[in-house]
Each structure stands twice: as C-alpha cells, then as structure tokens.
Enzyme design. Structure first.
Site, PDB file in Angstrom:
ATOM      1  N   CYS A  99       9.047  47.321 -12.465  1.00 59.25           N
ATOM      2  CA  CYS A  99       8.552  48.642 -12.856  1.00 59.25           C
ATOM      3  C   CYS A  99       9.064  49.760 -11.956  1.00 59.25           C
ATOM      4  CB  CYS A  99       7.033  48.664 -12.884  1.00 59.25           C
ATOM      5  SG  CYS A  99       6.269  48.689 -11.257  1.00 59.25           S
TER       6      CYS A  99
ATOM      7  N   ASP B  83       1.444  10.229   3.089  1.00 56.38           N
ATOM      8  CA  ASP B  83       2.121  11.165   3.993  1.00 56.38           C
ATOM      9  C   ASP B  83       1.108  12.148   4.565  1.00 56.38           C
ATOM     10  OD1 ASP B  83       4.154  12.266   5.368  1.00 56.38           O
ATOM     11  OD2 ASP B  83       5.082  13.282   3.665  1.00 56.38           O
TER      12      ASP B  83
ATOM     13  N   GLU C 269       0.853  -1.199   0.000  1.00 55.49           N
ATOM     14  CA  GLU C 269       0.000   0.000   0.000  1.00 55.49           C
ATOM     15  C   GLU C 269       0.881   1.238   0.000  1.00 55.49           C
ATOM     16  OE1 GLU C 269      -2.416  -0.241   3.544  1.00 55.49           O
ATOM     17  OE2 GLU C 269      -2.699  -2.404   3.268  1.00 55.49           O
TER      18      GLU C 269
ATOM     19  N   CYS D 120       9.670  47.532  -6.860  1.00 52.40           N
ATOM     20  CA  CYS D 120       9.426  46.432  -7.795  1.00 52.40           C
ATOM     21  C   CYS D 120      10.592  46.337  -8.771  1.00 52.40           C
ATOM     22  CB  CYS D 120       8.119  46.678  -8.538  1.00 52.40           C
ATOM     23  SG  CYS D 120       7.852  45.509  -9.875  1.00 52.40           S
TER      24      CYS D 120
ATOM     25  N   CYS E 291       4.110  44.777  -5.274  1.00 50.77           N
ATOM     26  CA  CYS E 291       4.331  45.932  -6.135  1.00 50.77           C
ATOM     27  C   CYS E 291       3.037  46.736  -6.198  1.00 50.77           C
ATOM     28  CB  CYS E 291       4.720  45.438  -7.526  1.00 50.77           C
ATOM     29  SG  CYS E 291       4.470  46.648  -8.815  1.00 50.77           S
TER      30      CYS E 291
ATOM     31  N   TYR F 112      -7.303   2.267   5.766  1.00 49.60           N
ATOM     32  CA  TYR F 112      -6.449   1.115   5.486  1.00 49.60           C
ATOM     33  C   TYR F 112      -6.344   0.073   6.590  1.00 49.60           C
ATOM     34  CZ  TYR F 112      -3.139   4.429   7.647  1.00 49.60           C
ATOM     35  OH  TYR F 112      -2.546   5.341   8.457  1.00 49.60           O
TER      36      TYR F 112
ATOM     37  N   LYS G 235       2.406   4.457   1.135  1.00 46.40           N
ATOM     38  CA  LYS G 235       2.410   5.026   2.477  1.00 46.40           C
ATOM     39  C   LYS G 235       2.045   6.499   2.335  1.00 46.40           C
ATOM     40  CE  LYS G 235       5.095   5.071   6.732  1.00 46.40           C
ATOM     41  NZ  LYS G 235       5.069   6.470   7.083  1.00 46.40           N
TER      42      LYS G 235
ATOM     43  N   LYS H  97      10.691   2.868   2.828  1.00 43.85           N
ATOM     44  CA  LYS H  97      10.704   4.306   2.549  1.00 43.85           C
ATOM     45  C   LYS H  97      11.412   4.617   1.232  1.00 43.85           C
ATOM     46  CE  LYS H  97       9.401   6.982   5.732  1.00 43.85           C
ATOM     47  NZ  LYS H  97       9.930   7.409   6.932  1.00 43.85           N
TER      48      LYS H  97
ATOM     49  N   CYS I 206       2.472  48.123 -14.155  1.00 47.20           N
ATOM     50  CA  CYS I 206       3.670  47.288 -13.999  1.00 47.20           C
ATOM     51  C   CYS I 206       3.656  46.217 -15.090  1.00 47.20           C
ATOM     52  CB  CYS I 206       3.681  46.619 -12.620  1.00 47.20           C
ATOM     53  SG  CYS I 206       4.971  45.370 -12.465  1.00 47.20           S
TER      54      CYS I 206
HETATM   55  S1  IVH Z   1      -0.689   0.649   8.748  1.00 46.37           S
HETATM   56  C1  IVH Z   1       0.001  -1.330  12.707  1.00 46.37           C
HETATM   57  N1  IVH Z   1      -0.914   1.516   6.286  1.00 46.37           N
HETATM   58  O1  IVH Z   1       2.446   5.395   8.492  1.00 46.37           O
HETATM   59  C2  IVH Z   1       0.052  -0.690  11.385  1.00 46.37           C
HETATM   60  N2  IVH Z   1       0.027   2.990   7.893  1.00 46.37           N
HETATM   61  O2  IVH Z   1       4.862   4.716  10.099  1.00 46.37           O
HETATM   62  C3  IVH Z   1      -0.496   0.665  11.412  1.00 46.37           C
HETATM   63  N3  IVH Z   1       0.610   5.206   7.026  1.00 46.37           N
HETATM   64  O3  IVH Z   1       1.038   5.644  11.699  1.00 46.37           O
HETATM   65  C4  IVH Z   1      -0.276   1.482  10.218  1.00 46.37           C
HETATM   66  N4  IVH Z   1      -0.064   4.851   4.960  1.00 46.37           N
HETATM   67  O4  IVH Z   1       0.120   7.172   9.832  1.00 46.37           O
HETATM   68  C5  IVH Z   1      -0.498   1.805   7.530  1.00 46.37           C
HETATM   69  N5  IVH Z   1      -1.238   2.166   4.063  1.00 46.37           N
HETATM   70  C6  IVH Z   1      -0.820   2.446   5.313  1.00 46.37           C
HETATM   71  C7  IVH Z   1      -0.282   3.709   5.660  1.00 46.37           C
HETATM   72  C8  IVH Z   1       0.156   3.937   6.963  1.00 46.37           C
HETATM   73  C9  IVH Z   1       0.455   5.733   5.803  1.00 46.37           C
HETATM   74  C10 IVH Z   1       1.193   5.926   8.172  1.00 46.37           C
HETATM   75  C11 IVH Z   1       0.358   5.852   9.418  1.00 46.37           C
HETATM   76  C12 IVH Z   1       1.225   5.155  10.417  1.00 46.37           C
HETATM   77  C13 IVH Z   1       2.599   5.438   9.898  1.00 46.37           C
HETATM   78  C14 IVH Z   1       3.568   4.373  10.369  1.00 46.37           C
END
Ligand code: IVH
Length: 692
Positions: free
Chosen positions: A417, A125, A121, A414, A432, A232, A123, A320, A438
């Site tokens: 101008c 942000d 999945e 500016c 400006c 998720y 991740k 990551k 301008c």
């Molecule tokens: S699962 C026990 N799934 O990443 C597992 N976390 O570093 C709980 N996050 O606190 C998290 N996308 O804020 C999970 N597809 C995803 C995620 C995800 C982002 C974040 C979440 C978590 C942090 C962990």
C-alpha cells in the site's frame, strides 16, 4: 576434503585442532545461547570426521577432543547437581548397514547367535532431564549438564504439567526418571507468532525454544511457555522391579509419565529398518521434532552384561535421519504483509528436492537475519528443512556468488500500500502503518475471518477470498453476508464488481457450488462467542485466548463495551492473559476502523452467549477417549458430545495418551491397538453406566 587414509600426520593434527575449536564454539552457541552456530548435520559430520581421524592417529587425540565430551559446558546461575549415575550420550549411526554392525557387535559381545529384541524409540529433539522422586514425591530436577554435574531445574520442571508431582501406583522409594523436555511444534508456532506480534526475537526451532524456556533462572518464564515431556529411562533406583525396557514403559505409564506412542519393540534388523522407514514417513506429521531413532537392547539383564564404553552405552545406539539439506538458487526476496501489518521476507527459490519434499520458498525471518547472513538475490544458498517444519536458509555459498549482486535493501514502505513501514526500537519486525486501508492487511483479515477455527466457511478458501477481494466483491468480513443478496440483484452486484456478472457465471462455478456457498454462509449467521472473538484477528489473540475471553465475559456486547471503556480489571485477572496481551486487546477496540467492522458485522451475525456447561468433577474430566465401531443406543456425534460435556477430550485414534476406548459393534483395529497398549476398553453400556 581429503580422505582420512591420505592425511599426513601434520594435516591430521591441524584438522583435529580445527574440529575441536569449531565444535567447542558450536557447543557454547547451542547449549548456552540456544542459538545454533552449526547445523545438526554439520555438527554430526565434524564429530564423525574427528572420530575417524582419531581412529587412524590415536596418538593425536587431544585432551579437549570432542570425543571426550558429553553435552554442554556448564553455565553459571544454576545450582549444580551431581548425577549419582552419569547422564550419558549415545553413539550415532547413519545407515541400516551400521545398525546391522551394531546389532552384530552386541551379539558378539554376548556370544549369542539368536535374534535379540530391541526397543526402537523415536529420538526426541529436545533436552534431557532427570527427575528424582523420594517416596513418590518429586524432589529434584536436573539438566544433563556435562553428564556428571547437571543444573538444578527443580522449580522449572515443576511448572511442566505433564511431569507428575506425585507418582501413582507402586513405586520404588527412590526413583530417578529421565527423559526429554521438548516443545510441541504447535506450541512453538504459537509462541513465535506471539513473539512476532510483540516484536520480540523469535526462536529458530522448537528445540531452541524448549532450551530457552527451560533454562530460565526465573521459573515464572518457564511456566508461561508450554513445555512437554517424554520419559524413557532411569537413573538411580532403590529397587528395580522391571526386567525389560518394554516393561519399564508400562511402569512409567502407571506412575503417570507420558511416554512416546511410537516406541516399538523390534525383533529383527528387518523390523528395525521397516520401523525406521515408517518414522521417516510420518515424521513431518508428528507434533514434535525427532531427529532419529534410538535402539536399546530390550532385556535389562543383557544391558547390564553389555555395560558402557567411556561415554556411551554398549547396549544402545542412535540411528540418525539423513540430513535434509540442498543447494539451490535464491531467485528473489519477496516481502509479505500479514494480518497485523508485519513485513516478513520470504525467499523464492529455484524449486529443489530437500529430503523428499519440494521446497520453493524459505523463511528469512526478518531484516536482521538477512543482513547477518548477507543473503542476496541471485545467491546460491543452502536450504534446510529445519526440524522438518519450515524450510530455512542455512547460509550462502559466497564463492559461488554471481557478479553484480547487491546487498538486500529492506523496504521502509509497505510494498503493497505504500504506507510507511516502521520498526519500533527494540523490535525485530517492521510493520506497515496502513491498517485496514492496506489491501494486504484487509485481505489477510478476511482470510483469517473465514478460516477453520474462526467462521469456518466451506467454499471460501484462501484463493477465492483473494480473487473476490481483488475484484472488489469483498472488502470487509461483513460483505460475506450480503453476497447472496447482491448476487440476486444483478444491478447491485454489477455496480460493485465491474464487468463480472453473477457468481454462477464465473469460471469453474455453477449453480450448485454457489448454492452451497450461500448455504455455508447462512449457517454461520449464528456463531459462538469464542469463534467470533478469534475471527476478529486481534493481535496475539489465538483460539485458546478467545475461549478464555468468552468464558470470562459470557456476552460479546458486554465484552466489547468493557474493552472500549478500558475496563481491564477482569481482563488482567484472567490466568493466561498477560499485561502485554491485555494492552493489545484494549487497543484493538480503540481503533475506529475495527469498531466499524464489528458493528457492521453485528448487523448480520448473532453472537451466542457463552455458557460454560462442562462438568469438572465427572469421571471423564480431563480424560482422553476414543470411540470406535457402531454404537447402538446413540449416534457417534451424540456420544462425543456427551463425553465432551463431561470434560473429556475425544480423539480420533488410539495412542498411549488414550484413557478409554469405547467400542461398539464391529470395532476394528482401534480396539486391538487399545488392547495392545493396555488401555481400558468400555462397551457402550459400560460407558453409559460410567457417565450416569
Ligand atoms: S536414552 C544411556 N532414549 O538423545 C542412554 N535418549 O544422543 C541415554 N534422546 O542425551 C539416552 N530421545 O537427550 C534416549 N528415546 C530416547 C531419546 C534420547 C532423545 C536424547 C537424549 C540423549 C541424547 C543422546
């Protein structure tokens, strides 16, 4: 930095103390002030170093070690909510070899030799949230907090349209759904643009904007910001009726939660790697920031066998993305002047490859930012593609600073101008005061006027407008509509453009391109009301606001008269138009130079009245549909228009968000994708039946 194996015990102790302090400081800045102090990459590398030192000197683990903490220290102001099941964090890995190790350790733990399925999945942000439902009704929302105690954000979550207030289908009596709250990049840009126009402090990245918007004691503020979610995972449930993560996603979807369209089941490390590479490639094109990929053992029975370490599950890991940073020389600080006169500093860099993208410019935000970081021309700087959108300068390498550099003096006039550039009290932005006199503002106004969501004139790209403007061929938007006449009458044109002759004689132009340009201009002599309003470039009025205005006023002359006469009753009653924006709109219509431009334009352009003819109670209203294959009873455009008229959104590709896929003859991959995702497929006849 010394290698861990060479550290003495004293050195290790000192370093652990340093890391604990730095990370604590960073946590406060990140979670409470929504203003990061370390970059993600710096934070991750400290965290990792801390872990490695602790592994070698277990006796030195501090009581306040970052390895013992999950997430944020709590901020006062919100009611606390205990999590019945702790909201945990994930272990991080940074390479495919480490992923391989993770997979092996899982197999070893389970004493299993066969390949396991992992759900991969993106991740997201953002910030994690928990939403509790009782008998299908949303009753409580919480942040992660420190993992054990969260903050009560029930009212804030209620303002997020994507979060269902009541669940559809079959659901357990008690169900706690967890996921991520985030801000779309597009919404982030719009918000920052708005704040910039209002002279407010902008957000550094979408994550901070989301955090700052969600953790508002006044939920009305949250409601004004567009936040989105992906679900998720789960917390407490009275009865678990799914047996895999993939199956859980099907349930989430049926209950009405948005799930990420790139969640993908992988059957081997090879597939995991391919998926990771793929996500890295498309990352920049996604409308949300992701900072890695999460892998979860798909089978819940196996997850339960695997269980948890202190703070992280044994069945999941976060892979990551590599940090996207590089060091380069800042050659020059240039000041750009925008359409509304804002002076924006931009760093001209010695071009450098940052994570696969060549970066030659970076934003410096504003005057205060340059001062705060003491950024100077000639400095070596760390450039980062933040959340993979706008390159930023993270900091200056002060020890590499060449001799003779000077503190940057932000101009008070500016640079284009020469008019005074003033900064109102409490405003971050200097502007400006030249208005349309301008050239920079005048030029940017024309560029905006012909842009995609405005008049959308093919053949008048930014650089052509720029050339035409610089050569005196275009001064105002109205000049676009006299271009053909002036071109035909050489004497008329020559007078204005000095030595340049007919357009066809320009470098790279010919009869055909000129004809095409004139055709494109002709076609826009009639324009819809929302486009016209947007094209005017009223501060804060984006395409969505322009549409709102058109929907409410229906006729442009009427709208303009009301604004000129400061009749704001209707204006301020519109949902989505705040007091501040209303003031900007009215003020725009008080300025003589704006009225001149509009009146001049209206001689050449007919603005259509806005007739709102979408039907809101149709079976397609609010639905997302995709057409694919060859239709037989109507053309594709006809079908699209029909669907849109009935309130549907027509998308170009199939995703988890699609409600219907309508297939004609020879439908290809979109049809199979729909099948895969379990999306309702309609034949052309079924579609016509549905909308009859
Ligand atoms: S699962 C026990 N799934 O990443 C597992 N976390 O570093 C709980 N996050 O606190 C998290 N996308 O804020 C999970 N597809 C995803 C995620 C995800 C982002 C974040 C979440 C978590 C942090 C962990």
């Amino acid at each position: 930095m010394k290698e861990i194996k060479d550290l003495s015990k004293e050195e290790a102790e000192r370093e652990l103390e340093y890391i604990a302090k730095e990370m604590a400081k960073s946590d406060i800045a990140y979670y409470q002030k929504d203003n990061p102090y370390l970059t993600d990459a710096q934070y991750d590398s400290l965290k990792r170093r801390n872990e490695e030192i602790e592994a070698r000197f277990p006796e030195l683990v501090r009581s306040d070690s970052p390895s013992k903490k999950v997430g944020a220290p709590l901020q006062s102001g919100f009611k606390k909510v205990p999590h019945r099941f702790p909201m945990l964090s994930l272990g991080d890995v940074f390479s495919i070899e480490e992923v391989e190790d993770f997979v092996q350790s899982v197999k070893r733990f389970l004493n299993s030799a066969k390949e396991l399925d992992f759900m991969a999945e993106p991740k997201i942000d953002g910030l994690s949230f928990s939403a509790r439902y009782e008998k299908g009704r949303f009753v409580q929302g919480a942040t992660r907090g420190d993992g054990v105690l969260g903050e009560d954000i029930t009212e804030n979550l209620k303002t997020i349209k994507e979060l269902p207030q009541t669940l559809s289908g079959d659901f357990p009596d008690i169900l706690e759904v967890r996921g991520e709250v985030y801000m779309k990049k597009s919404d982030f840009f719009a918000l920052n643009e708005k704040y910039e126009a209002e002279g407010k402090k902008t957000f550094a990245n979408p994550r901070n904007a989301a955090a700052g918007s969600l953790r508002q004691l006044d939920p009305k503020i949250t409601a004004e910001r567009n936040l989105s979610i992906f679900a998720y995972t789960w917390g407490e449930v009275s009865k678990r009726v799914w047996d895999s993560q993939a199956d859980f996603f099907n349930h989430l979807k049926a209950w009405g939660f948005p799930i990420n369209e790139h969640n993908h089941l992988c059957r081997s490390v090879k597939e995991i790697d391919e998926n990771f590479q793929h996500l890295m490639e498309i990352r920049a094109d996604l409308d949300y920031d992701i900072d890695g990929v999460v892998y979860k053992v798909n089978d819940i029975a196996l997850q339960e066998r695997l269980g948890f370490l202190t703070r992280t599950p044994r069945w999941a890991v976060a892979h990551k993305f590599p940090a996207e940073q590089a060091i380069t020389r800042l050659n020059e600080i240039r000041i750009q002047v925008g359409r509304t006169g804002a002076l924006t500093p931009v760093a001209n860099l010695e071009p450098i490859n940052v994570g696969g993208v060549i970066v030659a410019h970076a934003t410096l935000h504003n005057e205060d930012e340059i001062k705060r970081k003491d950024i100077r021309e000639g400095d070596y700087v760390i450039v980062q593609r933040a959340g993979d959108v706008i390159p930023q300068i993270v900091g200056v390498l002060k020890d590499k600073r060449p001799e003779g550099t000077k503190e940057f003096a932000f101009p008070t006039t500016c640079p284009i101008c020469g008019a005074h550039a003033i900064r109102e009290e409490d405003e971050a932005i200097r502007r400006c005061t030249g208005g349309l006199s301008c050239p920079a503002q005048a030029k940017e106004r024309i560029i905006h006027f012909v842009s995609k969501e405005a008049f959308d004139i093919t053949g008048l790209g930014d650089s052509i407008v720029e050339d035409f403007f610089n050569e005196g061929i275009l001064h105002t938007p109205a000049d676009i509509f006299t271009l053909e006449e002036r071109n035909d009458d050489a004497s008329l044109f020559a007078e204005q453009k000095g030595s340049v002759l007919h357009l066809e004689q320009r470098n790279g132009w010919g009869k055909k391109s000129v004809d095409n340009l004139f055709k494109a201009i002709q076609a826009k002599r009639t324009i819809s009301m929302p486009r016209f309003i947007y094209a005017l470039g009223i501060p804060q009025v984006g395409a969505a606001t322009a549409l709102l205005l058109a929907k409410n006023y229906n006729n442009f002359n009427h709208f303009m008269a009301e604004m000129q006469n400061k009749q704001t009753e209707l204006l301020v009653s519109i949902d989505g138009i705040g007091a501040n924006m209303a003031t900007d709109i009215v003020e725009f219509f008080q300025e003589a130079h704006n009225l001149n431009i509009i009146n001049e334009l209206l001689q050449y352009v007919k603005v259509e009245d806005y007739i709102d003819d979408t039907i809101s109670d149709s079976p397609l209203s609010g639905k997302t549909v995709v057409f694919t294959g060859t239709l037989e009873q109507m053309t594709r455009s006809e079908a699209k228009a029909k669907a849109q008229k009935l309130g549907a959104k027509v998308a170009g590709s199939v995703s988890a968000k699609t409600d219907y896929v309508i297939i004609g003859a020879d439908a290809g991959s979109k049809a199979s994708k729909a099948q895969e995702l379990g999306i309702k497929i309609l034949s052309e006849t079924e579609f016509l039946e549905l909308i009859k």
